[in-house]
Design a protein around this motif. Structure first.
Motif, short mmCIF file in Angstrom:
data_model
loop_
_atom_site.label_atom_id
_atom_site.label_comp_id
_atom_site.label_asym_id
_atom_site.label_seq_id
_atom_site.Cartn_x
_atom_site.Cartn_y
_atom_site.Cartn_z
N PRO A 167 46.31 42.61 50.94
CA PRO A 167 45.28 42.80 49.92
C PRO A 167 45.88 42.82 48.52
O PRO A 167 47.02 43.24 48.33
N ALA A 168 45.11 42.33 47.56
CA ALA A 168 45.58 42.32 46.17
C ALA A 168 45.50 43.71 45.56
O ALA A 168 44.61 44.51 45.89
N GLU A 169 46.41 44.00 44.63
CA GLU A 169 46.49 45.32 44.02
C GLU A 169 45.28 45.64 43.13
O GLU A 169 44.97 46.81 42.91
N ILE A 170 44.62 44.61 42.62
CA ILE A 170 43.51 44.86 41.68
C ILE A 170 42.19 45.16 42.38
O ILE A 170 41.17 45.37 41.74
N ASN A 171 42.17 45.19 43.72
CA ASN A 171 40.94 45.51 44.45
C ASN A 171 40.50 46.94 44.15
O ASN A 171 41.33 47.85 44.02
N THR A 172 39.19 47.14 44.07
CA THR A 172 38.62 48.46 43.79
C THR A 172 37.46 48.73 44.74
O THR A 172 37.18 47.93 45.64
N GLU A 173 36.76 49.82 44.50
CA GLU A 173 35.58 50.13 45.30
C GLU A 173 34.44 49.15 45.03
O GLU A 173 33.47 49.07 45.78
N TYR A 174 34.57 48.37 43.95
CA TYR A 174 33.58 47.35 43.64
C TYR A 174 34.03 46.01 44.24
O TYR A 174 35.04 45.94 44.91
N SER A 175 33.30 44.95 43.96
CA SER A 175 33.62 43.65 44.57
C SER A 175 34.54 42.82 43.69
O SER A 175 34.39 42.78 42.46
N GLU A 176 35.49 42.14 44.34
CA GLU A 176 36.35 41.15 43.70
C GLU A 176 36.40 39.92 44.61
O GLU A 176 36.54 40.06 45.82
N TYR A 177 36.29 38.75 44.03
CA TYR A 177 36.35 37.53 44.84
C TYR A 177 36.53 36.32 43.92
O TYR A 177 36.51 36.43 42.69
N GLY A 178 36.68 35.15 44.53
CA GLY A 178 36.63 33.88 43.79
C GLY A 178 37.76 33.69 42.81
O GLY A 178 37.55 33.73 41.59
N THR A 179 38.98 33.45 43.29
CA THR A 179 40.16 33.33 42.44
C THR A 179 40.42 31.89 42.00
O THR A 179 39.98 30.93 42.65
N ALA A 180 41.19 31.76 40.91
CA ALA A 180 41.67 30.45 40.44
C ALA A 180 43.03 30.67 39.80
O ALA A 180 43.23 31.63 39.05
N PHE A 181 43.98 29.78 40.11
CA PHE A 181 45.28 29.85 39.43
C PHE A 181 45.09 29.44 37.97
O PHE A 181 44.45 28.41 37.67
N TYR A 182 45.64 30.23 37.07
CA TYR A 182 45.60 29.92 35.64
C TYR A 182 47.04 29.77 35.19
O TYR A 182 47.68 30.72 34.74
N GLY A 183 47.57 28.56 35.40
CA GLY A 183 48.99 28.37 35.24
C GLY A 183 49.71 28.95 36.44
O GLY A 183 49.12 29.19 37.50
N LYS A 184 51.01 29.22 36.32
CA LYS A 184 51.78 29.75 37.44
C LYS A 184 51.87 31.26 37.45
O LYS A 184 52.20 31.86 38.48
N ASP A 185 51.57 31.89 36.33
CA ASP A 185 51.79 33.33 36.26
C ASP A 185 50.54 34.14 35.96
O ASP A 185 50.62 35.31 35.61
N GLU A 186 49.36 33.52 36.11
CA GLU A 186 48.12 34.27 35.94
C GLU A 186 47.08 33.79 36.96
O GLU A 186 47.12 32.64 37.41
N VAL A 187 46.16 34.68 37.28
CA VAL A 187 45.04 34.36 38.17
C VAL A 187 43.76 34.87 37.51
O VAL A 187 43.72 35.99 36.98
N VAL A 188 42.73 34.03 37.53
CA VAL A 188 41.41 34.43 37.02
C VAL A 188 40.48 34.59 38.22
O VAL A 188 40.54 33.80 39.17
N TYR A 189 39.64 35.61 38.19
CA TYR A 189 38.81 35.92 39.36
C TYR A 189 37.50 36.57 38.93
O TYR A 189 37.28 36.87 37.74
#
Length: 670
Positions: A167-189
Motif C-alpha cells: 500500500p502507498a504511504e499517502i493512503n488515508t481513511e478517505y479514498s485515493e485512486y487513479g494514479t499517473a506518472f508525472y516524470g520519474k520522481d512524481e505521481v499525480v493521483y
C-alpha cells in the motif's frame, strides 16, 4: 383421531399464515411514506441516505422485492459487495416462497454471482452464473465470455504471483485512486480529503469530493502530498489524470451537471451527475484553465483518459451511443497541439460487455490494461490486459491474476515497463479507506505470444506396436499449417516450441502413414505448462474391405457434428472426414453412400430435411478434397432408422439419443 389432529394443525397453519400476511400488509402501510422517500433518494443516487431508511424498515420486519433489490444495489454501486450480498441473499431466498411472487431479472443473477465471488464462494457463484447464461443465452456478451473463457480460473492461477504489492504511504481513511506518472520522481493521483464546509459531501459515496494531488516518488514510496494545481481543482470532482510525454498537457476527468427537462423538474427530480474529459496546457510554469474536449457527449459520461505510446490516440471509458453496457472502452484519434480530434471508436466486443469496462491504460509495449466486471474474474472489477496489434486489432485477452486482482474492486492500473513498476487502485480488505493506492513491482510480464511444445509417440491402435515413418502435421484452429515433421523409428515425435494462437483453444495434429488410416485430432493448448504430450493411435487399412462395410465403424470415425440446426462443415467435422477422403484415395474404385441420421427430438419433417442437407454438405466437402462426384451418393434419413427404443414420446437419456445421431459411410462398390 389422526385426521382430526391433522385438520386442526392445518387450520392453525392457515390462520397463522393469514395473521402473518396481515402483519406484513400492516407494516407495509405504516412504512409507505418512508419507502416512498427512500425510493426518491435512491432514484437520485443518494444511496447513503436511502440505505439508512431502507435498513430501518427492514429492521422492523418488512421487506419486499423492491427494498431488497435497492438495498443490494445501493451497496453494490458503492462497491461494498459483502454487504450487498447480505441483501441479495435475502432476495434470492425470497424467491423460494411462492407467496412473495418475486420476478427477478437476469441482471440480478449476475450481480449476485459477483457478490458471491467477493467472499470467494466460487462454487455457488458458478451455479448462479449458469442460471444467468440459461436466462440470457448468447444474447448477452457476458454469457458468451463465460462460455469462451470457461477456464478463466486456470488463467488467473497461471498469471498469479507476477506482482509484489504494497500500500502507498499517502493512503488515508478517505479514498485515493487513479494514479499517473508525472516524470520519474512524481505521481499525480485522485483523492478525497476531509470535506470542506463550502463543498459538503457526496450523496452517492458519503465522502468529500475528489481533487488532483501530487506526491514525491522514490524507491517505491509516495511522500510530501500537496494539491496538484489549484486552477484545475474546482467545487466539482476531478480525477484520473494522464500526461503527454512532454508533460505539458494533462487530460483528466471532471463531473458536470445537466439540468433535466421541465417535466422531470416538475417531478422534483435532481440534476443528473455525469463525467467529461478536460484538457489543460502548461504555459510559463502554470496550468491554463481546463478546456472541455469536443468528443464529450452531453447527457452521457466520458471519463478516465489514457494516451497511446505514440501519442496518436486517446483511450477512455464512456456510455455514449454504441456502448454495449454500463460503460465501454473507446479511443479517439488526436492531435492535441492542433486541437484536432477524430470520431470516438468503440473497441468492440473482444473486451466490451454489458458490464463496466473502465480505467484504460496503454503501456509502452502497446498493451491495453483496463478494468471490467463483465468479463470472468475473481469478483468486482478485475484488471485485464490485451495486446494492441499494429492494425488496431486486439490479441489474447487475459486476467492479470492475483495479487493484482482480488474478489473486490481492482482498477486504475498503470505500468512503467522499463522499470517494471506501477500502481493500481483497490478497495480490498486491509486498506485505510474505501479506495486505496497500491505500489507494485512486476516480477515477470504477461505473455502474449504463446509457445507450446507438442510431443509424444505413435502406435498401432490394435497391437500397440510403435510406428515409425509417420508424417505429422500441426495446423492452427483454421487448419492453416504451422509445421510438418517425420517421427523417429522408435515412434517418438517432437515439434519443439511452436508459437500458437493464444486466443485459440486447440490446434490440429494430423498423422499419416502408408497402409494406415489418417488420424487427425484436436490438441488443447489451454493445458497448463509449456509441454503437451499426445499419444497418437493409428489403425491399419490392410484389412480387406468389402461391399456393405461402414467406414465409420471400421476406422472408428466419430460423429460428424454440426452446430444446432445448421449443416456447415465445422473444423472438427473436417478432421473426421479427412479419414474418408484418404480411404477413398487408397481405393480408387470404391464408392460410398453417405447416410445422415438424427434422433427423434424435433418434428419428423424437419429432421428429415436437416439430415438430408447435412448428408449433402458432407458429400460436397469430400468432393472439394478431390474425390469424383460419381463415386458418392448422399441421403438424409432423419429419425426413420433409429437404432434403439428412443422414438417420439419416449423418455431417453442424452447418451441414448446420441446413438441415433450418427453418420454412416457405406461401401456400395469396390
Amino acid at each position: 383421531m389422526i385426521r382430526r389432529i391433522t385438520t386442526i394443525f392445518l387450520l392453525f397453519c392457515s390462520v397463522s399464515a393469514l395473521f402473518a400476511q396481515e402483519d406484513k400488509e400492516k407494516l407495509k402501510k405504516e412504512n409507505e411514506s418512508k419507502i416512498k422517500k427512500a425510493d426518491e433518494l435512491y432514484s437520485k443516487y443518494a444511496y447513503v441516505d436511502a440505505i439508512k431508511i431502507y435498513e430501518r424498515i427492514a429492521e422492523q420486519g418488512y421487506v419486499d422485492q423492491n427494498i431488497l433489490e435497492n438495498l443490494g444495489n445501493a451497496y453494490y454501486f458503492n462497491a461494498d459487495y459483502t454487504t450487498a450480498l447480505k441483501w441479495y441473499d435475502k432476495l434470492f431466498e425470497g424467491t423460494k416462497n411462492a407467496a412473495n411472487n418475486y420476478n427477478i431479472t437476469p441482471e440480478y443473477y449476475y450481480r449476485y454471482a459477483q457478490c458471491l465471488k467477493s467472499v470467494e464462494r466460487y462454487d455457488e457463484a458458478q451455479k448462479i452464473l449458469e442460471q444467468f447464461m440459461k436466462l440470457t443465452g448468447k444474447d448477452d456478451l457476458r454469457a458468451r465470455k463465460l462460455e469462451e473463457h470457461a477456464d478463466y480460473l486456470q488463467v488467473i492461477k497461471d498469471n498469479s504471483g507476477r506482482l509484489t504489492i504494497k500500500p502507498a504511504e499517502i493512503n488515508t481513511e478517505y479514498s485515493e485512486y487513479g494514479t499517473a506518472f508525472y516524470g520519474k520522481d512524481e505521481v499525480v493521483y485522485t483523492a478525497s480529503r476531509k470535506p470542506k464546509s463550502s463543498r459538503g459531501t457526496s450523496n452517492w459515496t458519503g465522502e468529500g469530493y475528489y481533487d488532483l494531488y501530487r506526491a514525491k516518488f522514490s524507491d517505491g514510496n509516495l511522500t510530501k502530498e500537496e494539491e496538484f494545481a489549484p486552477k484545475l481543482n474546482t467545487l466539482l470532482n476531478e480525477s484520473s489524470p494522464v500526461f503527454t510525454r512532454t508533460l505539458d498537457t494533462v487530460y483528466f476527468t471532471r463531473n458536470y451537471e445537466v439540468p433535466l427537462s421541465k417535466e422531470e423538474k416538475r417531478k422534483k427530480a435532481e440534476e443528473k451527475v455525469l463525467l467529461e474529459i478536460y484538457r489543460s496546457i502548461r504555459k510559463n510554469g502554470e496550468w491554463t484553465e481546463a478546456v472541455r474536449m469536443p468528443f464529450n457527449v452531453t447527457g452521457y459520461s466520458v471519463a478516465h483518459p489514457a494516451i497511446s505510446p505514440d501519442g496518436k490516440y486517446l483511450y477512455f471509458a464512456a456510455d455514449i451511443n454504441g456502448t454495449h453496457g454500463k460503460s465501454d472502452i473507446f479511443r479517439v484519434r488526436l492531435n492535441h497541439k492542433k486541437g484536432v480530434y477524430g470520431k470516438p471508436e468503440n473497441l468492440g466486443d473482444v473486451i466490451n460487455t454489458e458490464g463496466r469496462e473502465t480505467f484504460p491504460f496503454v503501456s509502452e509495449h502497446n498493451v491495453l490494461f483496463f478494468s471490467s466486471d463483465g468479463l470472468p474474474g475473481l469478483g468486482g472489477l478485475d484488471i485485464f490486459a490485451v495486446k494492441i496489434e499494429n492494425d488496431g486489432s486486439l490479441k489474447r485477452l487475459q486476467n492479470i491474476g492475483r495479487p493484482g486482482n482480488t474478489p473486490d474492486d481492482d482498477f486504475a492500473f498503470i505500468l512503467d515497463e522499463k522499470r517494471n513498476i506501477g500502481f493500481l487502485s483497490s478497495n480490498r480488505p486491509g486498506g485505510k479507506g474505501k479506495d486505496d493506492i497500491y505500489y507494485f513491482v512486476q516480477n515477470r510480464p504477461l505473455e502474449f505470444d504463446c509457445k507450446k511444445t507438442i510431443k509424444g509417440i505413435v502406435k498401432d491402435i490394435d497391437t500397440k506396436e510403435v510406428l515409425g515413418e509417420v508424417t505429422l502435421t500441426l495446423s492452427d484452429s483454421d487448419q492453416k499449417e504451422i509445421t510438418k515433421i517425420d517421427n523417429k523409428a522408435n515412434g517418438e515425435y517432437d515439434f519443439g516450441a511452436q508459437t500458437v494462437d493464444c486466443d485459440g483453444t486447440f490446434v490440429f495434429l494430423r498423422a499419416q502413414r502408408k497402409d494406415y488410416a489418417v488420424v487427425e485430432e484436436q490438441v488443447s493448448i489451454r493445458e497448463k505448462g509449456k509441454i503437451i504430450e499426445k499419444e497418437i493411435l493409428m489403425k491399419t487399412t490392410k484389412q480387406k474391405l468389402k461391399k456393405g462395410d461402414d467406414l465409420a465403424k471400421i476406422f472408428q470415425i466419430k460423429e460428424i457434428k454440426f452446430d444446432l440446426g445448421k449443416y456447415d462443415i465445422r473444423p472438427d467435422a473436417a478432421a473426421e472426414l479427412v479419414k474418408i477422403v484418404e480411404a477413398m484415395k487408397d481405393h480408387p474404385t470404391m464408392k460410398i453412400s453417405i447416410r445422415s441420421h438424427t434422433d427423434s427430438r424435433g418434428s419428423d419433417k424437419a429432421n428429415l430435411i436437416l439430415s438430408d442437407k447435412r448428408a449433402k454438405a458432407t458429400m460436397s466437402w469430400i468432393i472439394s478434397q478431390g474425390i469424383d462426384k460419381s463415386r458418392l451418393t448422399a441421403k438424409g434419413y432423419g429419425e426413420t432408422q433409429l437404432v434403439n427404443r428412443c422414438k417420439n414420446g419416449v423418455r431417453c437419456s442424452e447418451e441414448e439419443h446420441q446413438q441415433n445421431r450418427r453418420s454412416e459411410f457405406i461401401i456400395t462398390a469396390m
